[in-house]
Design a protein around this motif. Structure first.
Motif, PDB file in Angstrom:
ATOM      1  N   ALA A 156      -3.253  -8.145  -4.567  1.00 26.97           N
ATOM      2  CA  ALA A 156      -2.820  -6.794  -4.189  1.00 26.97           C
ATOM      3  C   ALA A 156      -3.775  -6.166  -3.180  1.00 26.97           C
ATOM      4  O   ALA A 156      -3.987  -4.953  -3.183  1.00 26.97           O
TER       5      ALA A 156
ATOM      6  N   ALA B 225      -2.248  -3.233  -1.224  1.00 24.15           N
ATOM      7  CA  ALA B 225      -1.623  -2.140  -1.986  1.00 24.15           C
ATOM      8  C   ALA B 225      -2.424  -0.862  -1.768  1.00 24.15           C
ATOM      9  O   ALA B 225      -3.607  -0.800  -2.096  1.00 24.15           O
TER      10      ALA B 225
ATOM     11  N   THR C 188       2.534   1.770  -2.559  1.00 29.35           N
ATOM     12  CA  THR C 188       2.612   1.253  -3.926  1.00 29.35           C
ATOM     13  C   THR C 188       3.628   2.045  -4.747  1.00 29.35           C
ATOM     14  O   THR C 188       3.585   3.272  -4.777  1.00 29.35           O
TER      15      THR C 188
ATOM     16  N   TRP D  97       4.332  -3.413  -3.815  1.00 33.03           N
ATOM     17  CA  TRP D  97       3.578  -2.781  -2.731  1.00 33.03           C
ATOM     18  C   TRP D  97       3.952  -3.351  -1.358  1.00 33.03           C
ATOM     19  O   TRP D  97       3.170  -3.320  -0.416  1.00 33.03           O
TER      20      TRP D  97
END
Length: 498
Positions: free
Chosen positions: A198, A201, A206, A219
């Motif tokens: 992630a 993100a 998100t 995301w």
């Protein structure tokens, strides 16, 4: 306060938000001047409730839900609609903030006992007790809130995505890669997990939602789902796929909004997923040329699309197999999708359409504002999901705009702003009989009424006989920096529910 993606992205979002604030202030000042003039020439009285009677709703009792079902409360009609404050909390000694860098307060949730509010790096729970400001708990998150969901389980749990603290100048400064699942009644953190892969993100992309037993986050270049029970990862998606998960809509089902291709030549598709496995059950491909898609309802599935425009232009309704049912033009209406935080895409926007509510068989959409004197300031229209035809209209009043809040069974809960001589109200509208039932009458503090009554600026939450208003942004009074700034206020019935 420092959070978000790379400075260039965040700066552009902030500048756009600043310009939107300036336009809104000009509009508010003009509307206030028009209202003063209109009041001066207005003659005649007001009836608090048309016909002078409160009508029954005919709403069926709520079906019993399992603890990990997503809550769907059916409100009971209070014995008395006269309201009294049950929560009122202000923040003191706020840090200096600007229009482009305010103190954010995302997330508002209520149970029968607690009103919970997100603010910067923590969540606070306040006891719902008349005439007292009593904090029940504080959950320190260790990082700024990046995404929230309006959904709550039947037993009072929900989740947020946070941005863990990292040293200035590090590659992952601003990354939002941890999810926290917690209990609203106790403030207890139930589990916390690091989202896989992630690294891209941010607060701007998100999106978080809840479906039965599952917490799902996307995301744009990845996604992941966790079991509510223990935080075990159930499945995840990566950017290597041809179509990437941009966000999810939860509640009674789980829908995924996916982006296919590279900008500017992108297309969208929507899939219904099995929440436990992430496997698609059907796919609906959105026509080319659509610039944005929102998912205001997962079941029944409804898409809000911006076709040839940056604002939402149409609703697309689907059946249980993902087949097209109707297209509803929103010319003259304001679905208010993606317009929170002055049109900045912060804290998750895929599910947030504050100008509309979707019921079992109808979608309820707010009209654009009408500035004509002695006419309703706006109205809410019910559209049949199967045919797209209008099936009812709920009118506001002059200088009293109305906003749809949520369904209560098959009835719509509506907030009506205060008028010159009448209080604000939460009412229930039965679109089958066109009958209106008063739930609560109350008066918001005069200096805060405009901001708190605007669904683009504040959360308005109705739960178990109370209504709560909570700001999403906080700014101190520069003339009195240590003064308390009202963050949340709630009202309940002065009588007993029956």
């Amino acid at each position: 306060m420092s959070f978000g993606p790379a400075p260039s992205m965040y700066t552009q979002s902030a500048l756009a938000a600043d310009e939107t604030r300036k336009r809104r202030r000009r509009r508010v000042l003009g509307a206030a001047a028009a209202a003063v003039t209109a009041v001066a020439v207005c003659v005649g009285g007001w009836l608090l409730w048309p016909g002078g009677k409160a009508q029954g709703t005919g709403t069926p009792a709520a079906a019993r839900q399992a603890p990990d079902d997503i809550r769907a409360t059916v409100e009971k009609r209070p014995a008395s609609p006269e309201g009294q404050p049950v929560v009122e909390h202000g923040e003191k000694d706020l840090p200096k903030a600007t229009d482009t860098q305010p103190l954010y307060a995302p997330g508002t949730w209520a149970t029968g006992k607690i009103l919970a509010k997100g603010i910067a790096r923590r969540i606070e729970g306040y006891k719902i007790t008349p005439k007292y400001d009593e904090k029940a708990w504080t959950l320190e998150l260790g990082g700024h809130i990046c995404a929230t969901s309006r959904h709550v389980t039947a037993d009072g749990r929900t989740a947020v995505v946070i941005q863990p603290p990292r040293p200035e100048g590090t590659a992952k400064k601003g990354v939002c890669d941890q999810v926290v699942f917690f209990d609203l009644n106790t403030g207890k953190k139930l589990w916390q997990k690091k989202m896989p892969e992630a690294g891209s993100a941010y607060v701007t992309n998100t999106n978080l939602t809840l479906a039965k037993g599952v917490v799902a986050i996307a995301w744009g270049s990845g996604s992941v789902a966790y079991d509510m029970k223990d935080g075990k990862q159930l499945w995840n998606g990566t950017s290597a796929a041809q179509c990437a998960d941009q966000g999810f809509a939860g509640g009674r089902a789980l829908l995924a909004l996916q982006v296919c291709g590279q900008r500017p030549d992108v297309t969208y598709r929507v899939q219904r997923l099995d929440p436990r496995t992430g496997k698609p059950q059907w796919t609906y491909r959105v026509a080319r040329g659509v610039q944005a898609v929102y998912l205001p309802s997962s079941e029944p599935p409804v898409l809000a699309v911006a076709a040839g425009d940056s604002m939402v232009t149409d609703l697309i309704t689907l059946d249980g197999r993902g087949k097209h049912r109707a297209t509803i033009s929103l010319d003259g209406y304001e679905a208010k999708c993606g317009t929170r935080n002055f049109s900045s895409s912060f804290f998750g926007v895929v599910e947030n359409c504050d100008g509309m509510v979707v019921g079992r068989t109808q979608a309820y959409v707010t009209s654009k504002e009408n500035i004509a004197i002695n006419q309703p300031s706006n109205w809410i229209v019910a559209f049949d999901l199967k045919t797209g035809r209008t099936q009812g209209k709920f009118e506001g009043r002059w200088l009293q705009m109305v906003h749809p809040l949520r369904m209560s069974g098959d009835d719509l809960l509506i907030y009506r702003r205060a008028g010159v001589l009448t209080p604000a109200a939460v009412v229930s509208w039965n679109p089958r009989t066109d009958k209106e039932t008063p739930y609560l009458l109350f008066t918001l503090p005069e200096d805060d009424e405009f901001d708190l009554s605007d669904p683009e600026q504040s959360d308005i939450v109705v739960e178990q006989g109370r209504v709560f208003f909570a700001r999403r942004e906080l700014a101190r009074d520069e003339e009195d920096p240590k003064a308390s700034v009202l963050m949340v206020i709630g009202y309940g019935s002065a009588g007993l529910a029956h």
